[in-house]
Design a protein around this motif. Structure first.
Motif, PDB file in Angstrom:
ATOM      1  N   LEU A 226       9.438   8.064   8.276  1.00  0.00           N
ATOM      2  CA  LEU A 226       8.809   6.886   7.669  1.00  0.00           C
ATOM      3  C   LEU A 226       7.680   7.416   6.802  1.00  0.00           C
ATOM      4  O   LEU A 226       6.693   7.954   7.323  1.00  0.00           O
ATOM      5  N   VAL A 227       7.847   7.326   5.503  1.00  0.00           N
ATOM      6  CA  VAL A 227       6.933   8.001   4.566  1.00  0.00           C
ATOM      7  C   VAL A 227       6.363   7.076   3.500  1.00  0.00           C
ATOM      8  O   VAL A 227       6.839   5.971   3.310  1.00  0.00           O
ATOM      9  N   GLU A 228       5.344   7.589   2.841  1.00  0.00           N
ATOM     10  CA  GLU A 228       4.701   6.996   1.665  1.00  0.00           C
ATOM     11  C   GLU A 228       3.821   5.775   1.952  1.00  0.00           C
ATOM     12  O   GLU A 228       3.482   5.038   1.032  1.00  0.00           O
ATOM     13  N   VAL A 229       3.415   5.608   3.219  1.00  0.00           N
ATOM     14  CA  VAL A 229       2.396   4.583   3.511  1.00  0.00           C
ATOM     15  C   VAL A 229       1.052   5.176   3.082  1.00  0.00           C
ATOM     16  O   VAL A 229       0.655   6.244   3.559  1.00  0.00           O
ATOM     17  N   ASN A 230       0.372   4.510   2.130  1.00  0.00           N
ATOM     18  CA  ASN A 230      -0.922   5.004   1.655  1.00  0.00           C
ATOM     19  C   ASN A 230      -2.001   3.968   1.936  1.00  0.00           C
ATOM     20  O   ASN A 230      -2.187   3.033   1.159  1.00  0.00           O
TER      21      ASN A 230
ATOM     22  N   SER B 150       0.821  -1.215   0.000  1.00  0.00           N
ATOM     23  CA  SER B 150       0.000   0.000   0.000  1.00  0.00           C
ATOM     24  C   SER B 150       0.850   1.259   0.000  1.00  0.00           C
ATOM     25  O   SER B 150       1.010   1.937   1.025  1.00  0.00           O
ATOM     26  N   THR B 151       1.386   1.562  -1.177  1.00  0.00           N
ATOM     27  CA  THR B 151       2.235   2.744  -1.338  1.00  0.00           C
ATOM     28  C   THR B 151       2.058   3.268  -2.762  1.00  0.00           C
ATOM     29  O   THR B 151       1.713   2.489  -3.666  1.00  0.00           O
ATOM     30  N   GLY B 152       2.291   4.557  -2.947  1.00  0.00           N
ATOM     31  CA  GLY B 152       1.911   5.199  -4.189  1.00  0.00           C
ATOM     32  C   GLY B 152       2.699   4.832  -5.425  1.00  0.00           C
ATOM     33  O   GLY B 152       2.162   4.812  -6.528  1.00  0.00           O
ATOM     34  N   THR B 153       3.998   4.562  -5.272  1.00  0.00           N
ATOM     35  CA  THR B 153       4.821   4.250  -6.458  1.00  0.00           C
ATOM     36  C   THR B 153       5.563   2.938  -6.230  1.00  0.00           C
ATOM     37  O   THR B 153       6.790   2.910  -6.074  1.00  0.00           O
ATOM     38  N   PRO B 154       4.834   1.820  -6.196  1.00  0.00           N
ATOM     39  CA  PRO B 154       5.485   0.528  -5.946  1.00  0.00           C
ATOM     40  C   PRO B 154       6.360   0.108  -7.122  1.00  0.00           C
ATOM     41  O   PRO B 154       6.040   0.404  -8.276  1.00  0.00           O
ATOM     42  N   VAL B 155       7.475  -0.552  -6.807  1.00  0.00           N
ATOM     43  CA  VAL B 155       8.386  -1.055  -7.847  1.00  0.00           C
ATOM     44  C   VAL B 155       8.826  -2.461  -7.450  1.00  0.00           C
ATOM     45  O   VAL B 155       9.326  -2.665  -6.351  1.00  0.00           O
TER      46      VAL B 155
END
Ligand SMILES: N[C@@]1(C(=O)O)CN(C[C@@H]2CCCCN2)C[C@@H]1CCC[B-](O)(O)O
Ligand SMILES: [Mn+2]
Ligand SMILES: [Mn+2]
Ligand SMILES: [Mn+2]
Length: 301
Positions: free
Chosen positions: A268-272, A236-241
């Protein structure tokens, strides 16, 4: 020792709804009690109704989206993070998108001018206003912190306090062409997933620290983008790779940084929590809390 949790419900550095709900999900998962369990005195800076900082009229500047809002929020974050650090507390910034690093790292460097930055991410987040394709400022914080690219008056408050030799990346696997050029031109140390495979995470972290902190005497700011982990671990994150760090590799980095005894600030960032199904959200929030605990002293033995 006090850890100051700074919740930053902020999403204007990118375009996917929901990343502003990251902080509340992490806190509601029990992070505060979990850190108290580790022996930390925990304060919560329930940031912050950023609405008061919202900008009514914020047209793009060139390609940059929401520039004035991103700038104003980060100027505020820098003051808050810097304030906690100046009081000898450990600021833990929960995002929210990675544009927040403009504020957190500015805040840290204001208090610890000799701090080094360990950036854990699938991405380098080093696009300039000229090289960005998306115009999303979460892909650009590092260029602003280094003082690269043309000056944008609206971001005039950001001083180029970060030195290229004090920055190191681990987990990279999705870098734009312009960013690759910037890495080379500025001789920035970067350990991609290729190096992680080749040397193993233990050796990579040792080499990373040897580069930015050779005498292990500089404060460390750890900026952890959850998308550094493989999407199977943190979906659950915006730009998964794909092809990211395992659960253990992510934790090893945090454990090893804690072991240095030099950690002074953590993001701790980008948890969506609006992305993917409930099971995926829980998995992502849970691993986020676990990584924070590992960075703040939780050990397996
Ligand atoms: N470099 C990027 C930018 O938008 O600038 C482009 N990239 C997405 C793009 C999709 C198509 C294939 C190439 N990649 C996301 C990255 C920013 C990530 C910000 B982070 O905070 O999540 O790391
Ligand atoms: Mn506050
Ligand atoms: Mn990032
Ligand atoms: Mn990323």
């Amino acid at each position: 020792q006090t850890v100051a949790i700074i919740g930053c419900p902020f999403s204007a550095g990118q375009q996917r709804l929901g990343v502003d709900k990251g902080p509340i999900h992490l806190v509601e998962a029990g992070l505060t009690d979990q850190l108290a369990e580790l022996g930390w005195r925990v304060t919560f800076d329930g940031h912050h109704q950023f609405e008061e900082l919202s900008v009514t009229d914020d047209p793009p500047i060139g390609k940059l989206r929401n520039p004035r809002f991103v700038s104003r929020v980060n100027e505020s974050v820098a003051k808050v993070v810097g304030g906690h650090a100046a009081r000898g507390e450990l600021p833990l910034t929960l995002g929210g998108d990675h544009s927040l690093a403009m504020g957190t790292i500015s805040g840290t460097l204001g208090t610890y001018p000799n701090a080094c930055v360990i950036w854990i991410d699938a991405h380098t987040d080093i696009n300039t206003p000229e090289t960005t394709d998306s115009g999303n400022l979460h892909g650009m914080p590092v260029s602003f912190l280094l003082g690269l690219g043309a000056k944008v008056p609206e971001f005039g408050w950001i001083k180029p306090l970060l030195k290229a030799e004090r920055l190191v990346y681990i987990g990279l696997r999705d870098i734009d062409a312009g960013e690759k050029r910037i890495l080379r031109e500025n001789k920035i140390k970067a350990f991609s997933m290729h190096e992680v495979d080749k040397y193993g995470i233990g050796k990579v972290v040792e080499m990373a620290l040897d580069h930015v902190n050779p005498n292990r005497d500089l404060p460390v700011h750890l900026s952890f983008d959850i998308d550094a982990l493989d999407p199977s671990v943190a979906p659950s994150t915006g730009t998964p790779v794909r092809g990211g760090l395992t659960f253990r590799e992510g934790h090893y980095i945090c454990e090893a940084v804690y072991e240095t005894g030099l950690l002074v600030a953590l993001d701790l960032v980008e948890v969506n929590p609006h992305l993917e199904d409930e099971f995926s959200v829980n998995k992502t929030v849970t691993v986020g809390c676990s990584l924070v605990r590992a960075a703040l002293g939780e050990t397996l033995l």
